[in-house]
Each structure stands twice: as C-alpha cells, then as structure tokens.
Design a protein around this motif. Sequence first.
Motif, PDB file in Angstrom:
ATOM      1  N   ALA A 171       3.641  15.374 -10.472  1.00 24.31           N
ATOM      2  CA  ALA A 171       3.262  14.014 -10.837  1.00 24.31           C
ATOM      3  C   ALA A 171       3.417  13.041  -9.670  1.00 24.31           C
ATOM      4  CB  ALA A 171       4.089  13.541 -12.014  1.00 24.31           C
ATOM      5  N   GLY A 172       4.410  13.253  -8.821  1.00 25.20           N
ATOM      6  CA  GLY A 172       4.635  12.319  -7.711  1.00 25.20           C
ATOM      7  C   GLY A 172       5.517  11.167  -8.141  1.00 25.20           C
ATOM      8  N   VAL A 173       6.208  10.543  -7.176  1.00 24.96           N
ATOM      9  CA  VAL A 173       7.130   9.446  -7.496  1.00 24.96           C
ATOM     10  C   VAL A 173       6.411   8.091  -7.506  1.00 24.96           C
ATOM     11  CG1 VAL A 173       9.311  10.447  -6.750  1.00 24.96           C
ATOM     12  CG2 VAL A 173       7.771   9.443  -5.048  1.00 24.96           C
ATOM     13  N   THR A 174       7.002   7.109  -8.166  1.00 29.92           N
ATOM     14  CA  THR A 174       6.455   5.747  -8.167  1.00 29.92           C
ATOM     15  C   THR A 174       7.619   4.754  -8.129  1.00 29.92           C
ATOM     16  OG1 THR A 174       6.453   5.833 -10.582  1.00 29.92           O
ATOM     17  CG2 THR A 174       4.353   6.235  -9.508  1.00 29.92           C
ATOM     18  N   VAL A 175       7.328   3.493  -7.799  1.00 31.29           N
ATOM     19  CA  VAL A 175       8.339   2.444  -7.953  1.00 31.29           C
ATOM     20  C   VAL A 175       8.112   1.808  -9.328  1.00 31.29           C
ATOM     21  CG1 VAL A 175       8.804   1.871  -5.536  1.00 31.29           C
ATOM     22  CG2 VAL A 175       6.844   0.828  -6.687  1.00 31.29           C
ATOM     23  N   GLU A 176       9.157   1.139  -9.833  1.00 31.42           N
ATOM     24  CA  GLU A 176       9.038   0.563 -11.177  1.00 31.42           C
ATOM     25  C   GLU A 176       8.086  -0.631 -11.238  1.00 31.42           C
ATOM     26  OE1 GLU A 176      12.706  -0.363 -13.122  1.00 31.42           O
ATOM     27  OE2 GLU A 176      13.389   1.726 -13.027  1.00 31.42           O
ATOM     28  N   ASP A 177       7.991  -1.367 -10.127  1.00 32.61           N
ATOM     29  CA  ASP A 177       7.177  -2.586 -10.124  1.00 32.61           C
ATOM     30  C   ASP A 177       5.720  -2.303 -10.454  1.00 32.61           C
ATOM     31  OD1 ASP A 177       8.867  -4.877  -8.522  1.00 32.61           O
ATOM     32  OD2 ASP A 177       9.363  -2.832  -7.884  1.00 32.61           O
ATOM     33  N   LYS A 178       5.095  -3.299 -11.067  1.00 27.23           N
ATOM     34  CA  LYS A 178       3.654  -3.227 -11.272  1.00 27.23           C
ATOM     35  C   LYS A 178       2.991  -3.516  -9.929  1.00 27.23           C
ATOM     36  CE  LYS A 178       0.356  -4.929 -14.734  1.00 27.23           C
ATOM     37  NZ  LYS A 178      -0.811  -4.608 -14.047  1.00 27.23           N
ATOM     38  N   ILE A 179       2.135  -2.627  -9.491  1.00 26.41           N
ATOM     39  CA  ILE A 179       1.495  -2.806  -8.179  1.00 26.41           C
ATOM     40  C   ILE A 179       0.186  -3.564  -8.372  1.00 26.41           C
ATOM     41  CG2 ILE A 179       0.566  -1.621  -6.139  1.00 26.41           C
ATOM     42  CD1 ILE A 179       3.578  -1.179  -6.509  1.00 26.41           C
ATOM     43  N   PRO A 180       0.085  -4.783  -7.838  1.00 22.03           N
ATOM     44  CA  PRO A 180      -1.169  -5.531  -8.021  1.00 22.03           C
ATOM     45  C   PRO A 180      -2.352  -4.811  -7.359  1.00 22.03           C
ATOM     46  CG  PRO A 180       0.409  -6.779  -6.674  1.00 22.03           C
ATOM     47  CD  PRO A 180       1.072  -5.498  -7.052  1.00 22.03           C
ATOM     48  N   GLU A 217       0.833  -1.205   0.000  1.00 21.43           N
ATOM     49  CA  GLU A 217       0.000   0.000   0.000  1.00 21.43           C
ATOM     50  C   GLU A 217       0.870   1.259   0.000  1.00 21.43           C
ATOM     51  OE1 GLU A 217      -3.189  -0.163  -0.770  1.00 21.43           O
ATOM     52  OE2 GLU A 217      -2.756  -2.296  -0.873  1.00 21.43           O
ATOM     53  N   THR A 218       2.022   1.201   0.679  1.00 18.11           N
ATOM     54  CA  THR A 218       2.970   2.324   0.648  1.00 18.11           C
ATOM     55  C   THR A 218       3.345   2.604  -0.809  1.00 18.11           C
ATOM     56  OG1 THR A 218       3.892   1.353   2.659  1.00 18.11           O
ATOM     57  CG2 THR A 218       5.097   3.203   1.696  1.00 18.11           C
ATOM     58  N   ALA A 219       3.669   1.518  -1.520  1.00 20.10           N
ATOM     59  CA  ALA A 219       4.091   1.660  -2.918  1.00 20.10           C
ATOM     60  C   ALA A 219       2.947   2.155  -3.794  1.00 20.10           C
ATOM     61  CB  ALA A 219       4.610   0.323  -3.442  1.00 20.10           C
ATOM     62  N   ARG A 220       1.732   1.667  -3.507  1.00 20.10           N
ATOM     63  CA  ARG A 220       0.572   2.042  -4.322  1.00 20.10           C
ATOM     64  C   ARG A 220       0.315   3.553  -4.262  1.00 20.10           C
ATOM     65  NH1 ARG A 220      -2.996  -1.376  -5.707  1.00 20.10           N
ATOM     66  NH2 ARG A 220      -2.723  -2.702  -3.902  1.00 20.10           N
ATOM     67  N   TRP A 221       0.467   4.125  -3.080  1.00 19.64           N
ATOM     68  CA  TRP A 221       0.098   5.531  -2.886  1.00 19.64           C
ATOM     69  C   TRP A 221       1.312   6.471  -2.909  1.00 19.64           C
ATOM     70  CZ3 TRP A 221      -4.905   6.362  -3.495  1.00 19.64           C
ATOM     71  CH2 TRP A 221      -5.789   5.316  -3.213  1.00 19.64           C
ATOM     72  N   LEU A 222       2.462   5.916  -3.319  1.00 16.86           N
ATOM     73  CA  LEU A 222       3.711   6.665  -3.297  1.00 16.86           C
ATOM     74  C   LEU A 222       3.639   7.976  -4.078  1.00 16.86           C
ATOM     75  CD1 LEU A 222       6.470   6.124  -2.043  1.00 16.86           C
ATOM     76  CD2 LEU A 222       7.204   5.096  -4.205  1.00 16.86           C
ATOM     77  N   ASP A 223       2.845   7.979  -5.149  1.00 17.92           N
ATOM     78  CA  ASP A 223       2.792   9.200  -5.972  1.00 17.92           C
ATOM     79  C   ASP A 223       2.095  10.367  -5.260  1.00 17.92           C
ATOM     80  OD1 ASP A 223       0.228   8.234  -6.155  1.00 17.92           O
ATOM     81  OD2 ASP A 223       0.145   8.154  -8.339  1.00 17.92           O
ATOM     82  N   CYS A 224       1.555  10.101  -4.070  1.00 17.34           N
ATOM     83  CA  CYS A 224       0.992  11.203  -3.280  1.00 17.34           C
ATOM     84  C   CYS A 224       2.093  11.968  -2.533  1.00 17.34           C
ATOM     85  CB  CYS A 224      -0.017  10.683  -2.247  1.00 17.34           C
ATOM     86  SG  CYS A 224      -1.563  10.168  -2.994  1.00 17.34           S
ATOM     87  N   LEU A 225       3.272  11.348  -2.398  1.00 25.18           N
ATOM     88  CA  LEU A 225       4.342  11.940  -1.583  1.00 25.18           C
ATOM     89  C   LEU A 225       4.900  13.214  -2.223  1.00 25.18           C
ATOM     90  CD1 LEU A 225       5.861  11.134   1.077  1.00 25.18           C
ATOM     91  CD2 LEU A 225       7.699  10.281  -0.406  1.00 25.18           C
ATOM     92  N   LYS A 226       5.092  14.210  -1.379  1.00 25.81           N
ATOM     93  CA  LYS A 226       5.700  15.469  -1.801  1.00 25.81           C
ATOM     94  C   LYS A 226       7.216  15.247  -1.892  1.00 25.81           C
ATOM     95  CE  LYS A 226       4.211  19.402   0.196  1.00 25.81           C
ATOM     96  NZ  LYS A 226       3.993  20.328   1.312  1.00 25.81           N
ATOM     97  N   ALA A 227       7.905  15.984  -2.733  1.00 24.17           N
ATOM     98  CA  ALA A 227       9.363  15.877  -2.784  1.00 24.17           C
ATOM     99  C   ALA A 227       9.914  16.181  -1.388  1.00 24.17           C
ATOM    100  CB  ALA A 227       9.911  16.866  -3.805  1.00 24.17           C
ATOM    101  N   GLY A 228      10.728  15.284  -0.852  1.00 18.81           N
ATOM    102  CA  GLY A 228      11.277  15.478   0.485  1.00 18.81           C
ATOM    103  C   GLY A 228      10.376  14.972   1.608  1.00 18.81           C
ATOM    104  N   GLY A 229       9.227  14.403   1.253  1.00 17.55           N
ATOM    105  CA  GLY A 229       8.287  13.898   2.260  1.00 17.55           C
ATOM    106  C   GLY A 229       8.803  12.656   2.984  1.00 17.55           C
ATOM    107  N   GLN A 230       8.212  12.365   4.126  1.00 16.91           N
ATOM    108  CA  GLN A 230       8.664  11.253   4.974  1.00 16.91           C
ATOM    109  C   GLN A 230       7.670  10.089   4.907  1.00 16.91           C
ATOM    110  OE1 GLN A 230      11.514  10.959   7.154  1.00 16.91           O
ATOM    111  NE2 GLN A 230      10.754   8.864   7.299  1.00 16.91           N
TER     112      GLN A 230
END
Lengths: 192, 577
Positions: free
Chosen positions: B322-331, A79-92
């Motif tokens: 845009a926000g950051v992402t990891v390369e993996d496909k997230i199920p 879930e951390t990875a799923r919502w990662l694009d919500c993170l601000k640059a420099g966010g924790q």
Amino acid sequence: METKNIIIVGVGGQGSLLASKILGHLLMNQGYDVKVSEVHGMSQRGGSVITYVRFGDKVYSPVVDKGEADFIVSFEILETARWLDCLKAGGQIVTNTQQIDPMPVITGAARYPENLVEKMRAQGLKVDAMDCLSLARQAGSQKAVNIVLLGRLSHYFDIPEDAWQESLKANVPPKFLELNKKAFELGKHFIS
Amino acid sequence: MKQLMLGNKAIARGLYEAGVCFVSSYPGTPSTEITEEAAKFDEIYCEWAPNEKVALESAFGASLAGRRAFCGQKHVGLNVAADPLFTMAYTGVNAGLVIVVADDAGMHSSQNEQDSRHYAIAAKVPMLEPSDSAEALEFTKLAYEISELFDTPVIIKMCTRVAHSQSVVEIGERVVPEKSYEKDIAKYVMMPGNAKKRHPIVEARMKNLIEYAEKTPINRAEIFSGEIGIITSSTSYQYVKEVFGDSVSVLKLGMVNPLPPELIKDFASKVKRLVVVEELDAVIENFVKSLGIKVEGKNILPVIDEFSQNLIAKSFGKEVTAGVTVEDKIPARPPVMCAGCPHRGLFYSLKKRNCTVLGDIGCYTLGAVPPLSTIELTLCMGASIGATHGFNKILGEKSEGKTVAVIGDSTFMHSGMTGLANVAYNQSNSTVIILDNSITGMTGHQQNPTTGFNIKGDPAGKINLEELVKAMGIKRVRVVDPYNLKECDAAIKEELAAAEPSVIISRRPCALLKYVKHKPPLAVDAEKCIGCKSCMKIGCPAISMKDGKAFVDATQCVGCGVCSQLCPKKAFMSTEA
C-alpha cells in the motif's frame, strides 16, 4: 541485480526532465538496462509532476508503482508528501524543503500542511532534507535546484564521481557547466 | 551504438534510417517530439502543417511523388485526418507512407480517451504497436516495408508511456529508396467507378495481411506455462512481464490490425486460462471471442485509464504494497496559467463582465479552473466558434451581448477559420477573441502559420490575422494588449454591444518564450497592503497571502503588472534597482 526505482517529483517547470535525463545517461553508462518515464504537456503548467527512473539487469515497466521506490527525489516538500505512498519500506527520501503554494492554497480553499519533514521522520522514514534553492542561488542560479538534488543523491550511490561529472557534462549546455558543477558539489557535501 | 532514447525520438530515428524524406504533422501531446526530433536531421524535410488533415494529405502527396513520407499526430488529431485516411486505404501509396497516432490512456493531456485501434479496423489499414523505444525504432522501419509490400498506408500506434519513456535502442544507418511518380487514374482518382474497383483490392489486401500477421516475428508466443496464457501488446506487455516474469505464457502482438487467428488459436490451445491484457477497449478480446475461444479480459481489467504493474497484479489476485502516507490532507496541485501568462488579464476581464465563455483547446483551457472559472465549454479544436454561433442563433439577444468564443492563434489556424467563415456567412452576432500568444503553447512551443517562422526557426510565410479576418467579411476587428486591463475591458464591452460579428485579437507573446524580456519581479509594500485580496482574483501562482498581506514569490514573478492594476492602494512596487 534486482531493479532499483527512483521517482523524481516536483512542480511542473522546476527542471525534473533534465534531472532524469542526467540520471538515465549515467545509469546506462554504468551498464544497466534503464527506463525513464516522463509526462509532458498539460501537467507541466505548474501542476504536480512525476518522473520515473528504473535500472537493473532487465527493466520491463517504465513506471514505479506504490510501495516500490527505493528513492524519492523531490523538488518541493508538499510533493514529497503527495507521492510518499510510492516509497518502498526502508526507502530513502532526498528532498528540497522549498514550499510552493498550489492554487487551492492560494485561493484559500485548502491549507498547506505544516512540519511535513518532522512528520515523515516521526514515522521512521529516512528523510534527507535541505534548502536546495539557497544552495542553487549560492551556485549562481536558482534554476540549479535539480543539480543540487542530484549532487545529494550521488551520496547514496556507489558510482564514481567522474561518471557523474561526465553525465553532467553531456547533458548541460557548456556555458552553464561550471555553475552546475558547483551546484552538484554544494548538494553533495551539504551537512544537514 | 547504444543510446537511451525517448520513444518518440526512436520513431524519428526510425524515419531517418528508413530513408524518409518528408514529414508533415500537427503538434499534439504525446506525439509532438517525433516531428521535432525528425526536424533535427537535415536529410528530412519537416514541417508543421496547419492541421492533421492537411498534414496527412501533404504526406500522401510526397509518397505519390515517390519518396517515403510520414505524418504524426495524437489520437484526436487522427479524427481530423480521418477523411483522407479512409480513402488512402483504397488508393494505396507509391513510396511508403506511415502514420503515427499517439493515444493518451489516462488523459495526461487530452480531452478524451479514445482507442485509435478502431481506426485501423474501420479504415482497413495495418497497425503496429511498439512496447518500448527499441521496438518504436524497429517497427518504424518495418512499417515502411509493409507499406510498400502491400501498397497501403501503415499506422503505428503509440501511447503516452511508450512515447514519453526512454529506453535503450541500437541505432543503424540511413538508406533512401526512391520511386518515380507514374500517372494512374484508375488507382488514384477515387470517383465511384474507380473506387468500386479498388474496394475488392482493399479486402484482398487485408486477407494477405492476415497471412503476414500469422508469420511476422513481431507477433511472438513466449511459452513458459500451461496454466495462464496472456495475450497483450504495447506497454501492457511490459507490465505483464514486470508482474509475472517468465512464470506465465505470453502472446506478444506487435501487429494489432489485422490480428492473426491461427496464431491465437494455437496459443489458446496451449494454456488452461486465457486472458487478454489491453488498455482501453476490448479490441483483441472481442476478436478472440469471435473465434469461439473462451477468454477473459475486461471482466477483471478496467476499460478506463492506463494500467500499471500493481493494477495488473491486483486483477490477478496478487497482493501489492500500500505504501506509507502522512496524516495531513494533501491539497491538489492542478496545472495553472503560468505567472505572466498573457491570457490571465483577458480572462479576468471576461470574468468581471460575467461573460459566457465558450473555449477551445490550448493553455487557455486553464481559464476554467478557480479562481478564474471562466470557460464554460471545451470540446475539440475550433469548436469555440462553431458552438458560439449556434448558441447565439438560438438565444439571440439573450446571449449575444455576453457570449464570447476564445481560441488560440494556432487553434484558429487549425480549424477556427472555418467556424469564423460560418459566422461571417450565416451572420450570427458573435464575438470571437483570438488569443494570439505568437506560438503553439501547450504542446511546448511549436511555430504555426501566424508566427512567421518554420519548424527550424527560419523565416517563413506569415499570415496576418487582422487581414485574414477582414477578408472573411468581419468589419469589426481590433487588437488589444492583455496586460492592459482597461483596454481589454473596453474592447470586450464595446464588441459585445455591437450589432454585428466582431473579432478581438488579444496579442502578447507567451511569457515562456525565450525572446520575451521580463521585467524584474514586483514586491508588496506591506505598509500599503490592506490585505483586501483584490490581487488574488487573477489566480497568479506567484501571489499568495502571508500574515494577512499579499506576498510575491520572486522566483516566479515576471513583473507583468496585471496584479498592480487591481490594487486599490498601489502596494505593488518594482524591485528594479
């Protein structure tokens, strides 16, 4: 003060609603304008859930959008990875390392990505990761993962300890207060 | 005193302060918490009605008796309550009557994305639309004043983001106005002769309400710029302020029916570019256009899904991160039936028999997702039975032996009973399975007429499903335990084979109910497990494969034992000491 944004993410049923309630109560008592946005109903049945907490002098939108979160507080690493694009640059990021397989992984239709914490760190992201489930069990209940996470989050806030304690007391049933206090301490003082 | 309060709880607080004495609702996300929170005030009589139509009629009766009354529902619930609503606009009210309809733009927990503002226009009743919890409380009290001032029911429209967001409110005192009931046949008996006299009153009332809308402080112009002017309401207002702050002018509408033409014309005259920002349909935009004013809206904004600050920023040509992402496909992580869900065993049996399953509204809709993938239709409350009846009437023997309707206990009481009456009356050879988990599950555990308890958890009337079904003339009625796969399979096989209508009641309480005692979690004996994945066919979130063997997540397993009935090697064992 510019509005600060926190997202709390996890799997439906993990206890994110209580975490956001405690956080909202705490921040309002610190004199901030606060908005907390939750999702109820269908998504709570084991689906991916996100709760938004925003605070500042004046908060308008109840939601946190892409690239806006100062903090991601996560109950589960996928879930951390799923919502990662919500993170601000420099966010924790403050995350539990627990893995809960979603149904497409269980049925074999998809694969659970490996080494997510390392991959996020390799991108230069600030990731505070810990096994909250073990710490919660140590405190006395596996359900206290949410409070372990809050304890860890308190680390990054300039808010006095007794204010956190007061908010905890106001929002958890008296018979579980000691257990939750312990969970909070274990999260707060965890050394990664 | 300041409090951080959920939008729905703020409505309930508003009901309390407005002196409301009667609340009747049917649960539905995102409206449910209004009635649950109202029930915490001892001063307010609250109840769950069997459906929204009954709830609204009951609330109307309370208003007629002279006390302020309330009925809450989700958007599709208002479809059910639409019949009384349209004629209540004609009769008017006695004491104030307020209705909440909670829309679900984005369909977080709904089967469609309808825009309920059309109801206010079609039924000719005023509609208020709060944009946060403070307004939810304030508008609720105001709605009762409008209701009594103009002798009309008033609708408050919520949306998921206002209903399920907490923001700061200031609370006040409760004041209870009282009226007495007086017989008035010309006003309340809507037969043609009387209704013809009431319709002009409705039209005149709407004209008066337009006057009110022009002046009410809940419609306000915030003039900051002559360049861009935005007309908006509800949560869209918050997104607009988030993006633009005080750099554009805003006409913030708290009352969305009727709309104020003069206020809009005046606002439009002060700005160069006029844009309406509203979720879902172009209701305000079309009204502005009807005034002959040049306006933008749906040319830059979608009619689908809810908005956010980034969406609005982008629509106005602003850059967003845009926000950051990891390369993996997230199920994906779709919602699933909980571990220990009593519906699982039954759906496994239906899948095994390759049944055509016409479904209904509730947690069991999740029987449509893999690996069960069993439900083939979900339309609206109660439709499973009606659709099965029509399906079988057309296909006859081709479908009768393999088609079932599945419907929950609460949904059956809501609008499944009339469908079953049709099966019994017009005699289709249909099999109906009532999934009786002793609660209204999906909306978060509300009592219903079959549970024996009322909204406060006190003992109440209890409808016996078996007796009810038999009284309708269905002779074949049987009860099974969905944890027992053999029993389920036998019942499905026999009832589908029978040459007459039948009902199977699959009975076991929801695994999440507090009073349900669970067994200790199961574990897999890795020596015995041959990795055949038979146990994976039920889609239990507690079971996964680790290193070629089945693995049980002890934090989720409640020991229901359905998986162990599928294991050819008896590899599942109890962890009981």
